[in-house]
Design a protein around this motif. Structure first.
Motif, PDB file in Angstrom:
ATOM      1  N   LEU A   1      -0.864   4.988  -1.319  1.00 48.70           N
ATOM      2  CA  LEU A   1      -0.353   5.015   0.049  1.00 48.70           C
ATOM      3  C   LEU A   1      -1.488   5.146   1.064  1.00 48.70           C
ATOM      4  O   LEU A   1      -1.467   4.502   2.114  1.00 48.70           O
ATOM      5  CB  LEU A   1       0.647   6.160   0.215  1.00 48.70           C
ATOM      6  CG  LEU A   1       1.981   5.987  -0.506  1.00 48.70           C
ATOM      7  CD1 LEU A   1       2.785   7.278  -0.438  1.00 48.70           C
ATOM      8  CD2 LEU A   1       2.761   4.838   0.066  1.00 48.70           C
ATOM      9  N   ALA A   2      -2.481   5.968   0.756  1.00 52.07           N
ATOM     10  CA  ALA A   2      -3.625   6.144   1.659  1.00 52.07           C
ATOM     11  C   ALA A   2      -4.392   4.834   1.799  1.00 52.07           C
ATOM     12  O   ALA A   2      -4.814   4.466   2.901  1.00 52.07           O
ATOM     13  CB  ALA A   2      -4.543   7.255   1.150  1.00 52.07           C
ATOM     14  N   ARG A   3      -4.588   4.124   0.690  1.00 49.90           N
ATOM     15  CA  ARG A   3      -5.284   2.826   0.758  1.00 49.90           C
ATOM     16  C   ARG A   3      -4.483   1.820   1.580  1.00 49.90           C
ATOM     17  O   ARG A   3      -5.038   1.095   2.399  1.00 49.90           O
ATOM     18  CB  ARG A   3      -5.524   2.276  -0.651  1.00 49.90           C
ATOM     19  CG  ARG A   3      -6.674   2.915  -1.363  1.00 49.90           C
ATOM     20  CD  ARG A   3      -7.013   2.171  -2.664  1.00 49.90           C
ATOM     21  NE  ARG A   3      -7.863   2.997  -3.473  1.00 49.90           N
ATOM     22  CZ  ARG A   3      -7.469   3.695  -4.537  1.00 49.90           C
ATOM     23  NH1 ARG A   3      -6.246   3.602  -4.965  1.00 49.90           N
ATOM     24  NH2 ARG A   3      -8.316   4.455  -5.194  1.00 49.90           N
ATOM     25  N   ALA A   4      -3.170   1.771   1.350  1.00 43.17           N
ATOM     26  CA  ALA A   4      -2.312   0.828   2.085  1.00 43.17           C
ATOM     27  C   ALA A   4      -2.342   1.128   3.578  1.00 43.17           C
ATOM     28  O   ALA A   4      -2.447   0.217   4.403  1.00 43.17           O
ATOM     29  CB  ALA A   4      -0.889   0.883   1.550  1.00 43.17           C
ATOM     30  N   GLN A   5      -2.265   2.410   3.944  1.00 43.15           N
ATOM     31  CA  GLN A   5      -2.307   2.765   5.357  1.00 43.15           C
ATOM     32  C   GLN A   5      -3.657   2.402   5.953  1.00 43.15           C
ATOM     33  O   GLN A   5      -3.732   1.875   7.066  1.00 43.15           O
ATOM     34  CB  GLN A   5      -2.031   4.248   5.571  1.00 43.15           C
ATOM     35  CG  GLN A   5      -2.119   4.634   7.048  1.00 43.15           C
ATOM     36  CD  GLN A   5      -1.676   6.041   7.312  1.00 43.15           C
ATOM     37  OE1 GLN A   5      -0.565   6.417   6.973  1.00 43.15           O
ATOM     38  NE2 GLN A   5      -2.541   6.827   7.939  1.00 43.15           N
ATOM     39  N   SER A   6      -4.735   2.638   5.245  1.00 41.98           N
ATOM     40  CA  SER A   6      -6.071   2.312   5.736  1.00 41.98           C
ATOM     41  C   SER A   6      -6.196   0.810   5.995  1.00 41.98           C
ATOM     42  O   SER A   6      -6.725   0.389   7.025  1.00 41.98           O
ATOM     43  CB  SER A   6      -7.121   2.781   4.739  1.00 41.98           C
ATOM     44  OG  SER A   6      -8.409   2.473   5.209  1.00 41.98           O
ATOM     45  N   GLU A   7      -5.678  -0.001   5.077  1.00 40.84           N
ATOM     46  CA  GLU A   7      -5.720  -1.458   5.251  1.00 40.84           C
ATOM     47  C   GLU A   7      -4.881  -1.881   6.455  1.00 40.84           C
ATOM     48  O   GLU A   7      -5.293  -2.737   7.239  1.00 40.84           O
ATOM     49  CB  GLU A   7      -5.228  -2.157   3.988  1.00 40.84           C
ATOM     50  CG  GLU A   7      -6.196  -2.058   2.830  1.00 40.84           C
ATOM     51  CD  GLU A   7      -5.629  -2.635   1.538  1.00 40.84           C
ATOM     52  OE1 GLU A   7      -4.646  -3.406   1.594  1.00 40.84           O
ATOM     53  OE2 GLU A   7      -6.174  -2.303   0.467  1.00 40.84           O
ATOM     54  N   MET A   8      -3.708  -1.270   6.620  1.00 40.23           N
ATOM     55  CA  MET A   8      -2.846  -1.599   7.750  1.00 40.23           C
ATOM     56  C   MET A   8      -3.535  -1.241   9.068  1.00 40.23           C
ATOM     57  O   MET A   8      -3.507  -2.005  10.028  1.00 40.23           O
ATOM     58  CB  MET A   8      -1.516  -0.853   7.614  1.00 40.23           C
ATOM     59  CG  MET A   8      -0.471  -1.214   8.670  1.00 40.23           C
ATOM     60  SD  MET A   8      -0.554  -0.380  10.271  1.00 40.23           S
ATOM     61  CE  MET A   8      -0.599   1.326   9.854  1.00 40.23           C
ATOM     62  N   LEU A   9      -4.189  -0.091   9.109  1.00 37.71           N
ATOM     63  CA  LEU A   9      -4.872   0.318  10.330  1.00 37.71           C
ATOM     64  C   LEU A   9      -6.016  -0.628  10.670  1.00 37.71           C
ATOM     65  O   LEU A   9      -6.270  -0.906  11.844  1.00 37.71           O
ATOM     66  CB  LEU A   9      -5.379   1.754  10.207  1.00 37.71           C
ATOM     67  CG  LEU A   9      -4.295   2.831  10.178  1.00 37.71           C
ATOM     68  CD1 LEU A   9      -4.902   4.184   9.846  1.00 37.71           C
ATOM     69  CD2 LEU A   9      -3.532   2.883  11.482  1.00 37.71           C
TER      70      LEU A   9
END
Length: 162
Positions: A94-102
């Motif tokens: 989830l942290a990786r996905a959020q980082s990519e989205m940001l």
């Protein structure tokens, strides 16, 4: 989505995510809620302080600020001994996905609600955005049909990155 602090009759405290307060009430009255620790069905909203950013990009004292790049640090950290391995792996994903989205979205700061509405009504070009808004304003956006999603890990404005 609205995040509620919940507790069971055995005193366990946990979070629940709901589309609205009415959604929480409907799920509770239908018997769909249970404590993830003890499976107790006697769930209620816990007393808590709202975790909402304030004007001027100040964060409440209870909410640590994490720069978007720090999400990668969270994601790459070894599994925390407090979390079961499967949960730690999920948090990392989830942290990786959020980082990519940001990385792929535009920071609009405190103008999030206004910008989201303008995009929804076609007054601005369609694009991914992220920023800050109050829980009341987020609820109003959802009620208007504007698609929004909460960030799972707190972030600071790009200008505050280390």
């Amino acid at each position: 989505m609205i995040t509620f602090d919940l507790n069971c009759s055995n005193g366990h405290q946990f979070e629940g995510w709901f589309a609205s307060s009415a959604d929480f009430d409907a799920q509770k009255s239908s018997g769909l809620l249970a404590c993830p620790t003890c499976n107790d069905g006697m769930i209620q909203k816990a007393l808590s302080v709202p975790n909402v950013p304030r004007k001027g990009n100040q964060r409440p004292a209870l909410l640590p600020s994490v720069a978007p790049a720090a999400a990668e640090t969270v994601a790459d950290a070894p599994a925390n001994a407090i979390l079961p391995p499967a949960m730690a792996e999920l948090v990392q994903k989830l942290a990786r996905a959020q980082s990519e989205m940001l990385d792929k979205s535009q920071w609009v700061g405190g103008n999030f609600a206004e910008t989201a509405r303008a995009i929804y009504y076609g007054e601005e070009p369609d694009r991914l955005i992220h920023g800050e808004t109050s829980s009341d304003e987020a609820k109003a956006l959802v009620e208007e049909g504007v698609g929004i999603a909460p960030l799972l890990f707190p972030v600071v404005p790009p200008s505050a990155k280390n």
